[in-house]
Design a protein around this motif. Structure first.
Motif, PDB file in Angstrom:
ATOM      1  N   ARG A 218      56.708  28.894 150.276  1.00 18.29           N
ATOM      2  CA  ARG A 218      57.239  28.996 149.753  1.00 18.29           C
ATOM      3  C   ARG A 218      58.826  29.209 149.269  1.00 18.29           C
ATOM      4  O   ARG A 218      59.441  28.146 148.703  1.00 18.29           O
ATOM      5  N   ALA A 219      59.517  30.085 150.124  1.00 18.87           N
ATOM      6  CA  ALA A 219      61.348  30.443 150.156  1.00 18.87           C
ATOM      7  C   ALA A 219      61.926  29.103 150.440  1.00 18.87           C
ATOM      8  O   ALA A 219      63.459  28.682 149.979  1.00 18.87           O
ATOM      9  N   GLU A 220      61.613  27.804 150.500  1.00 22.93           N
ATOM     10  CA  GLU A 220      61.857  27.035 151.468  1.00 22.93           C
ATOM     11  C   GLU A 220      62.106  26.101 150.019  1.00 22.93           C
ATOM     12  O   GLU A 220      62.492  24.781 150.391  1.00 22.93           O
ATOM     13  N   LEU A 221      61.217  26.095 149.205  1.00 26.36           N
ATOM     14  CA  LEU A 221      61.573  25.059 147.694  1.00 26.36           C
ATOM     15  C   LEU A 221      62.195  24.490 147.458  1.00 26.36           C
ATOM     16  O   LEU A 221      62.759  25.952 146.890  1.00 26.36           O
ATOM     17  N   VAL A 222      62.610  23.442 146.971  1.00 26.26           N
ATOM     18  CA  VAL A 222      63.598  23.651 146.027  1.00 26.26           C
ATOM     19  C   VAL A 222      62.998  24.088 144.519  1.00 26.26           C
ATOM     20  O   VAL A 222      62.313  24.094 144.117  1.00 26.26           O
ATOM     21  N   PRO A 223      64.204  25.417 144.199  1.00 23.49           N
ATOM     22  CA  PRO A 223      63.719  25.634 143.274  1.00 23.49           C
ATOM     23  C   PRO A 223      63.544  24.843 141.657  1.00 23.49           C
ATOM     24  O   PRO A 223      64.230  24.281 141.819  1.00 23.49           O
ATOM     25  N   VAL A 224      62.510  25.533 140.187  1.00 23.07           N
ATOM     26  CA  VAL A 224      62.519  24.542 139.252  1.00 23.07           C
ATOM     27  C   VAL A 224      63.147  25.259 138.395  1.00 23.07           C
ATOM     28  O   VAL A 224      62.159  26.384 137.781  1.00 23.07           O
ATOM     29  N   ARG A 225      64.068  25.099 137.597  1.00 24.46           N
ATOM     30  CA  ARG A 225      64.474  26.333 136.501  1.00 24.46           C
ATOM     31  C   ARG A 225      64.156  25.777 135.405  1.00 24.46           C
ATOM     32  O   ARG A 225      64.277  25.078 134.829  1.00 24.46           O
ATOM     33  N   ARG A 226      64.276  26.519 134.354  1.00 26.86           N
ATOM     34  CA  ARG A 226      63.982  26.097 133.316  1.00 26.86           C
ATOM     35  C   ARG A 226      64.958  26.096 132.603  1.00 26.86           C
ATOM     36  O   ARG A 226      66.286  26.243 132.935  1.00 26.86           O
ATOM     37  N   SER A 227      65.312  24.852 131.240  1.00 18.72           N
ATOM     38  CA  SER A 227      66.269  24.878 131.395  1.00 18.72           C
ATOM     39  C   SER A 227      66.347  23.618 129.723  1.00 18.72           C
ATOM     40  O   SER A 227      65.261  23.292 129.559  1.00 18.72           O
ATOM     41  N   GLY A 228      67.360  23.588 129.270  1.00 20.99           N
ATOM     42  CA  GLY A 228      66.874  22.892 127.541  1.00 20.99           C
ATOM     43  C   GLY A 228      67.612  21.267 128.137  1.00 20.99           C
ATOM     44  O   GLY A 228      66.576  21.328 129.292  1.00 20.99           O
ATOM     45  N   HIS A 229      67.772  20.673 127.002  1.00 18.91           N
ATOM     46  CA  HIS A 229      67.763  19.075 127.265  1.00 18.91           C
ATOM     47  C   HIS A 229      68.657  18.914 127.609  1.00 18.91           C
ATOM     48  O   HIS A 229      69.658  19.669 128.038  1.00 18.91           O
ATOM     49  N   PHE A 230      68.954  17.944 128.496  1.00 21.51           N
ATOM     50  CA  PHE A 230      70.097  17.637 128.858  1.00 21.51           C
ATOM     51  C   PHE A 230      71.174  17.181 127.928  1.00 21.51           C
ATOM     52  O   PHE A 230      70.865  16.849 126.706  1.00 21.51           O
ATOM     53  N   ASP A 231      72.388  17.396 128.107  1.00 20.08           N
ATOM     54  CA  ASP A 231      73.349  17.670 127.151  1.00 20.08           C
ATOM     55  C   ASP A 231      74.687  17.345 128.184  1.00 20.08           C
ATOM     56  O   ASP A 231      74.798  17.543 129.187  1.00 20.08           O
ATOM     57  N   TYR A 232      76.192  17.637 127.658  1.00 24.30           N
ATOM     58  CA  TYR A 232      77.464  17.399 128.088  1.00 24.30           C
ATOM     59  C   TYR A 232      77.713  19.022 128.533  1.00 24.30           C
ATOM     60  O   TYR A 232      78.297  18.957 130.058  1.00 24.30           O
ATOM     61  N   ASP A 233      77.344  19.724 128.735  1.00 20.74           N
ATOM     62  CA  ASP A 233      77.609  21.441 129.633  1.00 20.74           C
ATOM     63  C   ASP A 233      76.815  21.100 130.508  1.00 20.74           C
ATOM     64  O   ASP A 233      76.750  21.420 132.283  1.00 20.74           O
ATOM     65  N   GLU A 234      75.607  21.014 130.467  1.00 21.99           N
ATOM     66  CA  GLU A 234      74.314  20.493 131.497  1.00 21.99           C
ATOM     67  C   GLU A 234      75.896  19.643 132.490  1.00 21.99           C
ATOM     68  O   GLU A 234      75.154  19.474 134.309  1.00 21.99           O
ATOM     69  N   LEU A 235      75.912  18.466 132.279  1.00 26.83           N
ATOM     70  CA  LEU A 235      76.256  17.461 133.597  1.00 26.83           C
ATOM     71  C   LEU A 235      77.656  18.501 133.953  1.00 26.83           C
ATOM     72  O   LEU A 235      77.698  17.707 135.326  1.00 26.83           O
ATOM     73  N   GLU A 236      78.471  18.755 133.227  1.00 25.19           N
ATOM     74  CA  GLU A 236      79.271  19.632 133.771  1.00 25.19           C
ATOM     75  C   GLU A 236      79.279  20.889 134.450  1.00 25.19           C
ATOM     76  O   GLU A 236      80.068  20.526 135.581  1.00 25.19           O
ATOM     77  N   ARG A 237      77.922  21.415 134.673  1.00 24.25           N
ATOM     78  CA  ARG A 237      77.622  22.165 135.710  1.00 24.25           C
ATOM     79  C   ARG A 237      76.783  21.277 137.392  1.00 24.25           C
ATOM     80  O   ARG A 237      77.870  21.590 138.015  1.00 24.25           O
ATOM     81  N   VAL A 238      75.944  19.894 136.870  1.00 25.14           N
ATOM     82  CA  VAL A 238      76.064  20.156 137.897  1.00 25.14           C
ATOM     83  C   VAL A 238      76.618  19.185 138.637  1.00 25.14           C
ATOM     84  O   VAL A 238      76.361  18.464 139.461  1.00 25.14           O
ATOM     85  N   ALA A 239      77.162  18.681 137.797  1.00 19.64           N
ATOM     86  CA  ALA A 239      77.785  17.216 138.423  1.00 19.64           C
ATOM     87  C   ALA A 239      79.709  17.657 137.853  1.00 19.64           C
ATOM     88  O   ALA A 239      80.305  16.203 136.834  1.00 19.64           O
TER      89      ALA A 239
END
Length: 372
Positions: A218-239
């Motif tokens: 379990r500790a090695e799995l990539v976590p799935v985080r709860r999040s809202g829908h896609f927006d500009y702020d999300e894009l800036e955070r990840v890329a």
């Protein structure tokens, strides 16, 4: 005349492949087929099939789709699916993940009945949604739901090539349990420090990881985080470097629209590449819904109800060939003899006579004659 053509003539009225398939279903000269060699059901409502194509298979480019055909209750049905495995040469296997959509004849059939040894029809890979041969310096992959399949092929291809640039893979699912191929995603994240994998879900249950894959700690799995829908702020955070990347997106309409809005605002349309698995339609003008549709080859007619020509033909009792029902695969093309039609995706109209059109995305404007 070559040897195959000569044999075809001698075996008339049936093609040679009809005799060869009696020996082995995948033993064909002209038609391409594939045998299911492995079936995996680890995600609720989805099935992953590993196929061994016949010798005619030439491989696929990451992001492309293939068209497979199955016989259900004596009727042949064809659908388009994007391989999830890396780009393959002609001798490699093919892997498809099929989500069982409500009312989906083929997807439900495969989900419930696919088994090792089953043989399906297969057509060559096609589609312009694909990685360029000269790989970009940065790649952003965004997907939602079943739209994960073509971009996952891109991700796995880049990983197999030991791609040196920056990669971000952002995927949205309804819940952690609905993210397929978690083992592959985790393995890529562990092996490639320059690959960033971000998984999001929108359900109220925030379990953090997918417990559907139990072959990894379990500790090695990539976590799935709860999040809202896609927006500009999300894009800036990840890329934060997205403006200098090539972006590939596939998913539901809401996700596609959100991404397009950001890229249009930033004037980055030329860096955005999209593939849709759902048909987005333009608004219908009620004044255009009139007249009669004449199916000239069958001698049938129907009152125009505003639906696509494919739907109206089916309502009239006809069975034209089709595949994706979204204007991608071109399998439902027929000749419009007279009259005008509207492209339901773009709203564009055309009335040139004797023109091939796609039935699944064409609605008649008044009286139309179509060669079906």
């Amino acid at each position: 005349m070559d040897l195959v053509d000569l044999v075809q003539t001698l075996t008339s009225p049936h093609p040679l492949d009809r005799y060869l398939e009696l020996v082995r279903p995948t033993l064909t000269m002209r038609e391409m087929r594939a045998e299911i060699t492995h079936v995996r059901r680890t995600v609720p409502g989805s099935v992953t099939l590993t196929l061994r194509p016949s010798r005619q298979w030439k491989g696929h480019a990451a992001g492309q789709y293939v068209r497979i055909g199955v016989v259900i209750d004596g009727v042949r049905h064809a659908r388009c699916y994007s391989p999830v495995n890396p780009e393959s040469g002609r001798y490699r296997s093919l892997q498809l993940t099929v989500k069982a959509h409500p009312g989906g004849v083929v997807s439900q059939f495969l989900y419930r009945n696919a088994a090792v040894g089953m043989v399906v029809d297969l057509e060559p890979a096609d589609g312009v949604f694909r990685l360029p041969e000269s790989r970009p310096e940065r790649v952003l992959l965004i997907s939602g739901g079943s739209g994960i399949t073509p971009v996952l092929s891109m991700l796995r291809t880049l990983a197999d090539e030991s791609y040196p640039g920056e990669v971000v893979f952002l995927h949205y699912a309804k819940s952690p349990e609905m993210v397929p191929h978690r083992a592959e995603l985790d393995a890529i994240a562990r092996r490639h420090a320059n690959f960033r994998i971000e998984l999001r879900h929108t359900s109220r249950s925030d379990s953090g990881v997918n417990r559907g894959d139990t072959d990894l700690p379990r500790a090695e799995l990539v976590p799935v985080r709860r999040s809202g829908h896609f927006d500009y702020d999300e894009l800036e955070r990840v890329a934060p470097w997205f403006a200098t990347a090539q972006t590939y997106v596939c998913g539901p309409r809401s996700l596609m629209a959100a991404v397009r809005t950001v890229y249009q605002a930033e004037q980055l349309d030329d860096r955005l590449h999209t593939e849709e698995f759902a048909l987005s339609t333009a608004a219908i003008d009620a004044a255009q819904v009139h007249g009669t549709v004449h199916f000239t080859a069958s001698g049938r007619s129907a009152r125009n109800n505003g639906a696509t020509l494919l739907e109206q033909a089916e309502s009239a009792g006809l069975t034209p060939e089709y595949g994706c029902r979204m204007g991608i695969c071109l399998s439902c093309t027929a000749v419009r003899r007279t009259g005008g039609t509207r492209n339901v995706r773009t709203g564009e109209t055309d009335s040139d006579p004797d023109q091939p059109i796609q039935l699944c995305i064409s609605a008649p404007l008044g009286d139309v004659e179509i060669d079906i």
